[in-house]
Design a protein around this motif. Structure first.
Motif, PDB file in Angstrom:
ATOM      1  N   GLY A  30     -19.339   9.673   3.634  1.00 47.85           N
ATOM      2  CA  GLY A  30     -20.268   9.464   2.266  1.00 47.85           C
ATOM      3  C   GLY A  30     -19.925   9.804   1.170  1.00 47.85           C
ATOM      4  N   ALA A  31     -18.651  10.802   1.241  1.00 48.08           N
ATOM      5  CA  ALA A  31     -18.161  10.952  -0.132  1.00 48.08           C
ATOM      6  C   ALA A  31     -17.358   9.928  -0.738  1.00 48.08           C
ATOM      7  N   GLU A  32     -17.283  10.059  -2.171  1.00 42.03           N
ATOM      8  CA  GLU A  32     -16.410   8.753  -2.923  1.00 42.03           C
ATOM      9  C   GLU A  32     -14.972   8.953  -2.815  1.00 42.03           C
ATOM     10  N   GLY A  33     -14.355   8.298  -2.123  1.00 50.03           N
ATOM     11  CA  GLY A  33     -12.745   8.395  -2.171  1.00 50.03           C
ATOM     12  C   GLY A  33     -12.064   7.137  -2.614  1.00 50.03           C
ATOM     13  N   VAL A  34     -10.714   7.191  -2.855  1.00 47.26           N
ATOM     14  CA  VAL A  34     -10.074   6.205  -3.497  1.00 47.26           C
ATOM     15  C   VAL A  34      -9.962   5.150  -2.664  1.00 47.26           C
ATOM     16  N   GLU A  35      -9.692   3.863  -3.114  1.00 46.72           N
ATOM     17  CA  GLU A  35      -9.467   2.776  -2.389  1.00 46.72           C
ATOM     18  C   GLU A  35      -8.349   2.707  -1.263  1.00 46.72           C
ATOM     19  N   ARG A  36      -8.480   2.372  -0.073  1.00 48.80           N
ATOM     20  CA  ARG A  36      -7.427   2.531   0.995  1.00 48.80           C
ATOM     21  C   ARG A  36      -6.379   1.348   0.899  1.00 48.80           C
ATOM     22  N   GLN A  37      -5.033   1.833   1.126  1.00 50.76           N
ATOM     23  CA  GLN A  37      -3.843   0.775   0.959  1.00 50.76           C
ATOM     24  C   GLN A  37      -4.186  -0.232   2.118  1.00 50.76           C
ATOM     25  N   PRO A  38      -4.237  -1.511   2.089  1.00 56.25           N
ATOM     26  CA  PRO A  38      -4.488  -2.013   3.084  1.00 56.25           C
ATOM     27  C   PRO A  38      -3.120  -2.168   3.835  1.00 56.25           C
ATOM     28  N   GLU A  39      -3.437  -2.262   5.324  1.00 54.38           N
ATOM     29  CA  GLU A  39      -2.236  -2.035   6.203  1.00 54.38           C
ATOM     30  C   GLU A  39      -1.961  -3.488   6.720  1.00 54.38           C
ATOM     31  N   GLY A  40      -0.467  -3.718   7.307  1.00 51.49           N
ATOM     32  CA  GLY A  40       0.038  -4.893   7.650  1.00 51.49           C
ATOM     33  C   GLY A  40       0.356  -5.679   6.726  1.00 51.49           C
ATOM     34  N   ILE A  41       0.585  -5.463   5.250  1.00 51.53           N
ATOM     35  CA  ILE A  41       0.697  -6.506   4.407  1.00 51.53           C
ATOM     36  C   ILE A  41       2.181  -6.927   4.332  1.00 51.53           C
ATOM     37  N   VAL A  42       2.440  -8.270   4.381  1.00 55.03           N
ATOM     38  CA  VAL A  42       4.021  -8.630   4.235  1.00 55.03           C
ATOM     39  C   VAL A  42       4.168  -9.007   2.908  1.00 55.03           C
ATOM     40  N   ARG A  43       5.080  -8.131   2.279  1.00 54.84           N
ATOM     41  CA  ARG A  43       5.343  -8.460   0.739  1.00 54.84           C
ATOM     42  C   ARG A  43       6.999  -8.591   0.582  1.00 54.84           C
ATOM     43  N   THR A  44       7.355  -9.237  -0.428  1.00 55.68           N
ATOM     44  CA  THR A  44       8.705  -9.223  -0.693  1.00 55.68           C
ATOM     45  C   THR A  44       9.137  -7.978  -0.840  1.00 55.68           C
ATOM     46  N   ALA A  45      10.664  -7.652  -0.988  1.00 48.01           N
ATOM     47  CA  ALA A  45      10.864  -6.346  -1.419  1.00 48.01           C
ATOM     48  C   ALA A  45      10.647  -5.997  -2.843  1.00 48.01           C
ATOM     49  N   GLY A  46      10.836  -6.923  -3.662  1.00 49.46           N
ATOM     50  CA  GLY A  46      10.476  -6.533  -5.229  1.00 49.46           C
ATOM     51  C   GLY A  46       8.715  -6.287  -5.173  1.00 49.46           C
ATOM     52  N   GLN A  47       8.146  -6.910  -4.526  1.00 49.75           N
ATOM     53  CA  GLN A  47       6.731  -6.779  -4.664  1.00 49.75           C
ATOM     54  C   GLN A  47       6.277  -5.301  -4.059  1.00 49.75           C
ATOM     55  N   SER A  48       7.059  -5.039  -2.972  1.00 48.54           N
ATOM     56  CA  SER A  48       6.862  -3.511  -2.271  1.00 48.54           C
ATOM     57  C   SER A  48       7.246  -2.561  -3.188  1.00 48.54           C
ATOM     58  N   LEU A  49       8.612  -2.637  -3.910  1.00 49.76           N
ATOM     59  CA  LEU A  49       8.808  -1.568  -4.697  1.00 49.76           C
ATOM     60  C   LEU A  49       7.967  -1.636  -6.345  1.00 49.76           C
ATOM     61  N   ALA A  50       7.444  -2.764  -6.688  1.00 49.57           N
ATOM     62  CA  ALA A  50       6.395  -2.831  -7.529  1.00 49.57           C
ATOM     63  C   ALA A  50       5.161  -1.923  -7.353  1.00 49.57           C
ATOM     64  N   ASP A  51       4.395  -2.224  -6.011  1.00 47.53           N
ATOM     65  CA  ASP A  51       3.202  -1.698  -5.646  1.00 47.53           C
ATOM     66  C   ASP A  51       3.712  -0.178  -5.226  1.00 47.53           C
ATOM     67  N   ALA A  52       4.751   0.042  -4.686  1.00 52.40           N
ATOM     68  CA  ALA A  52       4.819   1.545  -4.313  1.00 52.40           C
ATOM     69  C   ALA A  52       4.872   2.285  -5.853  1.00 52.40           C
ATOM     70  N   GLN A  53       5.858   1.843  -6.796  1.00 51.29           N
ATOM     71  CA  GLN A  53       6.004   2.440  -8.043  1.00 51.29           C
ATOM     72  C   GLN A  53       4.662   2.666  -8.678  1.00 51.29           C
TER      73      GLN A  53
END
Length: 157
Positions: A30-53
């Motif tokens: 019931g508490a307000e949290g942050v949006e979870r990172q979706p799991e199992g997403i296939v990204r390019t290496a560049g997109q993975s780095l950009a999202d993580a950064q």
């Protein structure tokens, strides 16, 4: 807790549905949290780095760890240890920000060791990340500010 009452995902696996804070800590239902990172997403290496950064810069290293975990699980076999090491760096920062200096330090060093054999794939600043992780691990003695300590992943802005 009774198995029938456990949170489950669409495939029936146990999955905690409690909201989480920016460092991935479970909050009360019931508490307000942050949006979870979706799991199992296939990204390019560049997109993975950009999202993580983006997540690291926002003080959400636990969520950056999830991005790296997807890359390690879905990427080419030859790169799995690289992405696994980056995930360990992110979760090491998570533990350090939570105040777990011993666990954070161990994970930072383990991640640094794991990536150190790579030669800057995808413009990842391996030497810079390794130095950052070892330096942070050496000076941990209490909680750190995840935003102030966020590393730059690549040598490209």
């Amino acid at each position: 807790m009774d198995k029938a009452r456990r949170d489950r995902d669409a495939e029936g696996r146990a999955r905690n549905a409690r909201p989480r804070d920016g460092l991935g800590r479970p909050l009360p239902y019931g508490a307000e949290g942050v949006e979870r990172q979706p799991e199992g997403i296939v990204r390019t290496a560049g997109q993975s780095l950009a999202d993580a950064q983006r997540l690291l810069d926002a003080g959400m290293p636990f969520h950056a760890h999830e991005v790296f975990e997807d890359a390690w699980k879905t990427g080419p076999e030859a790169e799995r240890e690289l992405w696994r090491g980056l995930a360990q760096l992110a979760v090491g920062l998570t533990h350090a920000a939570r105040g777990n200096a011993a666990g954070g330090g161990r994970l930072l060093l383990r991640g640094a060791d794991r990536i150190s054999g790579y030669r800057d794939p995808y413009a990842i600043d391996v030497a810079g990340l390794t130095a950052w992780a070892r330096g942070l691990a050496a000076r941990l003695d209490g909680p750190v500010d995840a935003v102030a300590e966020a590393p730059r992943l690549t040598s490209v802005p």
